[in-house]
Design an enzyme around this catalytic site. Structure first.
Site, short mmCIF file in Angstrom:
data_model
loop_
_atom_site.label_atom_id
_atom_site.label_comp_id
_atom_site.label_asym_id
_atom_site.label_seq_id
_atom_site.Cartn_x
_atom_site.Cartn_y
_atom_site.Cartn_z
N ASN A 12 -141.02 -34.89 52.88
CA ASN A 12 -141.73 -36.05 52.35
C ASN A 12 -140.76 -37.14 51.91
O ASN A 12 -139.63 -36.85 51.50
CB ASN A 12 -142.54 -35.68 51.09
CG ASN A 12 -143.79 -34.88 51.40
OD1 ASN A 12 -144.24 -34.83 52.54
ND2 ASN A 12 -144.34 -34.25 50.39
N ASP A 30 -140.55 -39.38 48.81
CA ASP A 30 -141.15 -39.43 47.46
C ASP A 30 -141.01 -40.83 46.89
O ASP A 30 -139.89 -41.35 46.74
CB ASP A 30 -140.44 -38.44 46.53
CG ASP A 30 -140.81 -36.99 46.81
OD1 ASP A 30 -141.68 -36.73 47.67
OD2 ASP A 30 -140.20 -36.11 46.16
N LYS A 44 -141.98 -30.10 49.29
CA LYS A 44 -141.64 -28.77 48.79
C LYS A 44 -140.75 -28.01 49.77
O LYS A 44 -139.81 -27.33 49.39
CB LYS A 44 -142.91 -27.98 48.48
CG LYS A 44 -143.68 -28.61 47.34
CD LYS A 44 -144.83 -27.80 46.88
CE LYS A 44 -145.75 -28.63 45.98
NZ LYS A 44 -145.08 -29.24 44.82
N GLU A 90 -147.69 -27.01 52.27
CA GLU A 90 -147.78 -28.45 52.53
C GLU A 90 -147.72 -28.76 54.01
O GLU A 90 -147.49 -29.91 54.40
CB GLU A 90 -146.65 -29.20 51.79
CG GLU A 90 -146.95 -29.43 50.32
CD GLU A 90 -145.96 -30.35 49.63
OE1 GLU A 90 -144.88 -30.63 50.19
OE2 GLU A 90 -146.28 -30.78 48.52
N ASN A 133 -146.47 -20.25 40.33
CA ASN A 133 -146.47 -20.64 38.92
C ASN A 133 -147.78 -20.19 38.27
O ASN A 133 -148.65 -19.62 38.91
CB ASN A 133 -146.20 -22.14 38.77
CG ASN A 133 -147.32 -23.00 39.35
OD1 ASN A 133 -148.46 -22.57 39.45
ND2 ASN A 133 -146.98 -24.22 39.74
N THR A 148 -143.63 -17.73 37.63
CA THR A 148 -142.87 -18.64 36.77
C THR A 148 -143.82 -19.21 35.72
O THR A 148 -144.96 -19.57 36.02
CB THR A 148 -142.20 -19.77 37.57
OG1 THR A 148 -143.20 -20.53 38.25
CG2 THR A 148 -141.22 -19.22 38.59
N GLY A 176 -140.50 -18.94 30.71
CA GLY A 176 -139.59 -18.15 31.52
C GLY A 176 -140.23 -17.65 32.80
O GLY A 176 -141.08 -18.33 33.39
N ASP A 212 -139.22 -25.73 43.12
CA ASP A 212 -138.54 -25.59 44.41
C ASP A 212 -137.10 -25.11 44.21
O ASP A 212 -136.60 -24.28 44.97
CB ASP A 212 -138.54 -26.93 45.15
CG ASP A 212 -139.95 -27.45 45.39
OD1 ASP A 212 -140.86 -26.63 45.58
OD2 ASP A 212 -140.13 -28.69 45.36
O1 RIB Z 1 -142.32 -29.90 44.44
C1 RIB Z 1 -142.00 -31.27 44.39
C2 RIB Z 1 -142.43 -31.95 45.64
O2 RIB Z 1 -143.84 -31.93 45.71
C3 RIB Z 1 -142.07 -33.40 45.73
O3 RIB Z 1 -140.79 -33.60 46.28
C4 RIB Z 1 -143.20 -34.01 46.54
O4 RIB Z 1 -142.82 -34.44 47.81
C5 RIB Z 1 -144.27 -32.94 46.61
O5 RIB Z 1 -144.34 -32.37 47.83
#
Ligand code: RIB
Length: 299
Positions: free
Chosen positions: A20, A22, A49, A146, A189, A221, A226, A253
């Site tokens: 992506n 951002d 991600k 994604e 998460n 997570t 923690g 990530d």
């Molecule tokens: O996990 C963060 C990411 O989520 C960002 O970089 C954004 O592009 C989304 O995909």
């Protein structure tokens, strides 16, 4: 039931994931419905991600190949992966706009993310098979949610006996339709755990997921709480580091990439969890997603 491929025998990781652009806006607070708000700052970063996790794996010293799609406007993302030492043979240029994210970051470092999949939705089964066929030796497949064809990625990877690692993020119906029984390791998460299990407490989440996926490793997570790790041999946990966050984008990530790399490098579970928490703590103290992922030496 097929034997679970052991994570310590893995030599390389193939990551099927998003790339992506951002667009990041610093805001005093998140914009409300119907409201127009001035952003204090605007920056463009590389992200996604999948992209972030490939960068985290590479910076952690793992051998990683990325499979995904970009449009002509996103070829620079492929170049960035190459500069980081990621194999991009299976990053294809397609006739679609590159995926992008619109991200608001508030003064506490929390974010709100809107994504448009764009080229990330252009994977084909031929592309998946070509990437899988290029693997030699023991390998793991990492995937998030994604891109399109999540179901096929998991099925085809598992059919080849590969260790399948799923980060079910962002969580939507595609995850619930995916063949989760074929996943070897989940890294998720709390919000994802709650939705998948129907439980709200970490104990409840872990107990439902363990019962449903008795063969799998589950890494949950919990942000400032923690991380907890359960598998057939027992449970481990690690505390989050207490740091002043300025931007939490990409922290999950970073954790995923560093945890997977540490396990592949033969680190014990407790040490891998600590390494990944440390990496995530460094990440949140810097702006951006991939840009904020530390290199191994910084840990
Ligand atoms: O996990 C963060 C990411 O989520 C960002 O970089 C954004 O592009 C989304 O995909």
């Amino acid at each position: 039931m097929r034997p679970q491929p052991s994570v310590e025998s893995i030599l390389q990781i193939l990551n099927f994931g998003s790339l992506n652009v951002d667009h990041v806006y610093s805001v005093k607070r998140f914009v409300a419905p119907g409201e127009t708000l001035d952003a204090d700052a605007y920056t463009v970063f590389a992200g996604g991600k999948g992209f972030n996790q490939s960068i985290a794996l590479a910076r952690a010293g793992a051998r990683v190949a990325h499979a995904g799609c970009v449009g002509a406007d996103g070829l620079w993302l492929r170049d960035e992966l190459t500069r980081e030492g990621v194999d991009v043979e299976h990053v294809r240029a397609v006739d679609a706009p590159t995926g992008h994210a619109v991200i608001q970051v508030d003064p506490a470092g929390e974010n709100c993310i809107l994504i448009h999949g764009g080229a990330n939705q252009s994977l084909t089964t031929d592309h998946i098979d070509a990437a899988l066929a290029s693997l030699s030796g023991e390998a793991a497949v990492l995937v998030q949610n994604e891109t399109n064809l999540l179901h096929e990625i998991i099925d085809r990877s598992a059919a080849r006996g590969l260790h399948v690692i799923l980060n079910p993020s962002p969580l939507n119906d595609a995850i619930e339709r995916a063949p989760l029984e074929r996943v070897d390791t989940f890294v998720l998460n709390r919000a994802e755990g709650e939705r998948l299990s129907g439980e709200s407490s970490p104990d409840g989440i872990l107990s439902v997921l363990r019962a449903r996926h008795p063969r799998a490793v589950i890494v949950l997570t919990l942000g400032e709480g923690g991380v907890r790790h359960v598998d057939g041999t027992g449970e481990h946990s690690a505390e989050a580091e207490s740091v002043q966050a300025i931007d939490t984008t990409g922290a999950g990530d970073t954790f995923t990439g560093y945890f997977v790399a540490a396990r592949v490098h033969g680190e014990s579970v407790p040490r891998a969890l600590r390494i990944a928490c440390r990496a995530a703590a460094l990440c949140v103290q810097r702006p951006g997603a991939a840009a904020s992922i530390p290199v191994r030496g910084e840990l």
